[in-house]
Design an enzyme around this catalytic site. Structure first.
Site, PDB file in Angstrom:
ATOM      1  N   GLU A   1      15.677  16.303  -4.292  1.00  0.00           N
ATOM      2  CA  GLU A   1      14.860  17.056  -5.244  1.00  0.00           C
ATOM      3  C   GLU A   1      13.427  16.532  -5.321  1.00  0.00           C
ATOM      4  O   GLU A   1      12.726  16.746  -6.312  1.00  0.00           O
ATOM      5  CB  GLU A   1      15.507  17.040  -6.632  1.00  0.00           C
ATOM      6  CG  GLU A   1      16.684  17.994  -6.782  1.00  0.00           C
ATOM      7  CD  GLU A   1      16.254  19.451  -6.941  1.00  0.00           C
ATOM      8  OE1 GLU A   1      15.059  19.709  -7.133  1.00  0.00           O
ATOM      9  OE2 GLU A   1      17.138  20.335  -6.878  1.00  0.00           O
TER      10      GLU A   1
ATOM     11  N   LYS B   1       4.159  24.694  -2.908  1.00  0.00           N
ATOM     12  CA  LYS B   1       5.612  24.670  -3.085  1.00  0.00           C
ATOM     13  C   LYS B   1       5.980  25.323  -4.404  1.00  0.00           C
ATOM     14  O   LYS B   1       5.588  24.850  -5.476  1.00  0.00           O
ATOM     15  CB  LYS B   1       6.108  23.219  -3.043  1.00  0.00           C
ATOM     16  CG  LYS B   1       7.594  23.054  -3.309  1.00  0.00           C
ATOM     17  CD  LYS B   1       7.992  21.589  -3.324  1.00  0.00           C
ATOM     18  CE  LYS B   1       9.449  21.396  -3.712  1.00  0.00           C
ATOM     19  NZ  LYS B   1       9.829  19.968  -3.793  1.00  0.00           N
TER      20      LYS B   1
ATOM     21  N   ALA C   1       2.712   4.679  -3.018  1.00  0.00           N
ATOM     22  CA  ALA C   1       2.918   4.019  -4.308  1.00  0.00           C
ATOM     23  C   ALA C   1       1.778   3.059  -4.626  1.00  0.00           C
ATOM     24  O   ALA C   1       1.235   3.061  -5.739  1.00  0.00           O
ATOM     25  CB  ALA C   1       4.249   3.281  -4.312  1.00  0.00           C
TER      26      ALA C   1
ATOM     27  N   GLY D   1       0.824  -1.200   0.000  1.00  0.00           N
ATOM     28  CA  GLY D   1       0.000   0.000   0.000  1.00  0.00           C
ATOM     29  C   GLY D   1       0.857   1.248   0.000  1.00  0.00           C
ATOM     30  O   GLY D   1       1.734   1.413  -0.848  1.00  0.00           O
ATOM     31  N   GLY D   2       0.645   2.122   0.966  1.00  0.00           N
ATOM     32  CA  GLY D   2       1.372   3.381   1.006  1.00  0.00           C
ATOM     33  C   GLY D   2       1.038   4.249  -0.197  1.00  0.00           C
ATOM     34  O   GLY D   2       0.107   3.974  -0.966  1.00  0.00           O
TER      35      GLY D   2
END
Length: 515
Positions: A340, A76, A13, A10-11
């Site tokens: 990055e 951002k 990704a 999961g998470g």
């Protein structure tokens, strides 16, 4: 066409994969299953992004204000680098160029010419709208401005766990089935070598046609089950540890990520609505874990929230990303240190590439697999080179930084930097993730001044070019007051404590809208 897509893990990704294929379901009868275990947990530190995540969210139909509110997010404009070229140095990598081309030549060549003539002294950041807005903590989408001042992009900061939760709701509402369980092993087809079945705890087994490996560093399917080797890049990027630590919000609510260089490695600062995310990235060969924890604790804006979470990693990638009927995404495919904010970018581009190349005659067509691997290998290499350029261009005196400046570079990066040093050009290759303006921001920002510039920049009269730079600078400064303060914009449009359910609108090919 794959009749059953199984996502292992999961998470962020895993649920990005589930959400995308639920949205772009290859065929109406295609089933999508995601297996994850609450007991295993996720890394969950991918809290800063790059602008292409906006494309992913738009494809899903996520309403931006509701998405930012649901993930306790902020905006951002880029990354502020502190102390990278040398102690005390500051520069900004913003999501924009430094103006339009002048007679077909990129603006940084003209800036170099005018600077060498002694006609301007300001760093090139002065002509970057994101850098100018970030310096005053201002933010609004570029649509709020007109002309050159509005030619910039933006990304997000957010709580990665909350983002995964939002995507889970999205995916499950679109017939993705979540299975709670731990993967104990696999069964392979004895004839083809493809994965056939995953064996789970509780004496369960699930068969599928296409497997997406989102099992994190363990890479349970591509790495363990199929034995795909790992390509180690630690000789170029030797940082192998990170400590992640949240703290209470204090100080400026900045519309940018900050990356501060230390004597060994660097520290990130990511402002969210409910806390500030912090982390220290370092090399265990140069700094002990206890010293790292003390250094991180001494450089927090607010009071620490909980204990720091340790992360051990090796920068690099799997030799292949697609083997047989298994495609690895996220940490299962490789790891690029977070300098990055490319982790979720690589998840997104990997999934997008898979969606584009999804075969109609079965998931193991050799030509399709080879093309997927070719493109992904190239993308990882280009990002690797960009990250190395941050380190090897430093002039800091500490042993860690001296070693980085003296390292033998990959041939692809050595060529890039040699041409840059000669005439300020950045030769871009296939599958570049960062445009020339990004390289310019980092290299000039760290004081890596080229010996010359594009000869074509000498065509227009010097005085005319000087006036163009003065006019752009004046236009940017005039536009700044039209941008609200970042904290005011967030509070007005996407405050997390506003009672709302995330709105989702997806327009499908037949024209119907699902809300």
């Amino acid at each position: 066409m794959a009749q059953h897509i199984l996502i292992a893990g999961g998470g962020s990704a895993g649920w990005m994969a589930a959400a995308l294929f639920a949205r772009l379901r290859p065929a109406p009868e295609t089933r999508i299953t995601l297996i994850e275990s609450e007991a295993i947990g996720t890394i969950g530190v991918g809290e800063a992004t790059v602008p292409i995540l906006r494309d992913f969210n738009r494809l899903l139909g996520l309403d931006e204000p509701d998405f930012v509110a649901a993930t306790q997010g902020s905006f951002k404009l880029g990354i502020e680098f502190v102390g990278w070229g040398e102690a005390g140095n500051r520069h900004f990598h913003g999501f924009a160029d430094f103006g339009p081309p002048i007679e077909g030549v990129a603006p940084h060549h003209h800036w170099h010419r005018v600077r060498e003539a002694g006609r301007i002294a300001d760093p090139i950041d002065a002509w970057s709208m994101p850098a100018c807005a970030a310096a005053e903590d201002r933010f609004a989408p570029p649509e709020a401005l007109r002309g050159e001042a509005g030619e910039y992009r933006y990304a997000y900061h957010f709580d990665a766990g909350l983002y995964a939760r939002l995507l889970r709701s999205y995916a499950e509402a679109r017939r993705v089935v979540r299975v709670e369980g731990r993967i104990l092993g696999v069964e392979r087809d004895p004839g083809t070598g493809d994965l056939a079945t995953l064996r789970l705890d509780g004496d369960r087994a699930i068969a599928a046609d296409l497997f997406i490996d989102c099992t994190g560093f363990a890479s349970r399917l591509l790495g363990e089950a199929l034995g795909t080797p790992f390509v180690d890049w630690s000789r170029w990027l030797p940082a192998d540890r990170a400590l992640a630590q949240g703290c209470t919000r204090a100080g400026r609510f900045t519309p940018f990520t900050r990356a501060t260089a230390h004597t060994v490695g660097w520290q990130w600062r990511i402002p969210l609505q409910h806390r500030t995310g912090n982390g220290l990235v370092y090399s265990s060969a140069h700094l002990s874990d206890d010293e790292a924890a003390a250094r991180l604790a001494a450089n927090l804006d607010g009071d620490a929230i909980g204990d720091p979470r340790p992360l051990r990693f090796t920068t690099g990638r799997r030799e292949r990303f697609w083997a047989h009927n298994v495609v690895a995404i996220g940490l299962a495919a490789g790891f690029m240190e977070p300098l990055e904010s490319t982790s979720l970018q690589l998840v997104q581009t990997g999934l997008g590439r898979l969606a584009e190349l999804m075969p109609s005659q079965g998931p193991t067509d050799p030509a399709i697999v080879a093309e997927y691997n070719r493109q992904t290998i190239g993308e990882y290499a280009r990002i690797r080179d960009f990250l190395i350029a941050h380190y090897c261009s430093s002039r800091r005196p500490e042993p860690f930084w001296r070693d980085m400046a003296a390292m033998a570079l990959p041939d692809s990066l050595a060529h890039k930097l040699a041409l840059w040093d000669a005439m300020g050009r950045v030769p871009l290759h296939d599958l570049e993730s960062h445009a020339e303006a990004s390289w310019v921001a980092v290299l000039l920002g760290q004081g890596r001044m080229p010996r010359g510039h594009d000869p074509a920049a000498d065509r227009p009269p010097l005085q005319a070019v000087e006036k163009m730079f003065a006019a752009r600078r004046a236009a940017l400064l005039a536009a700044l007051p039209r941008l609200p303060a970042h904290d005011h914009f967030v509070a007005r449009t996407c405050r997390a404590d506003a009672a709302r359910e995330p709105r989702i609108q997806c327009r499908y090919p037949k024209g119907e809208t699902i809300s």
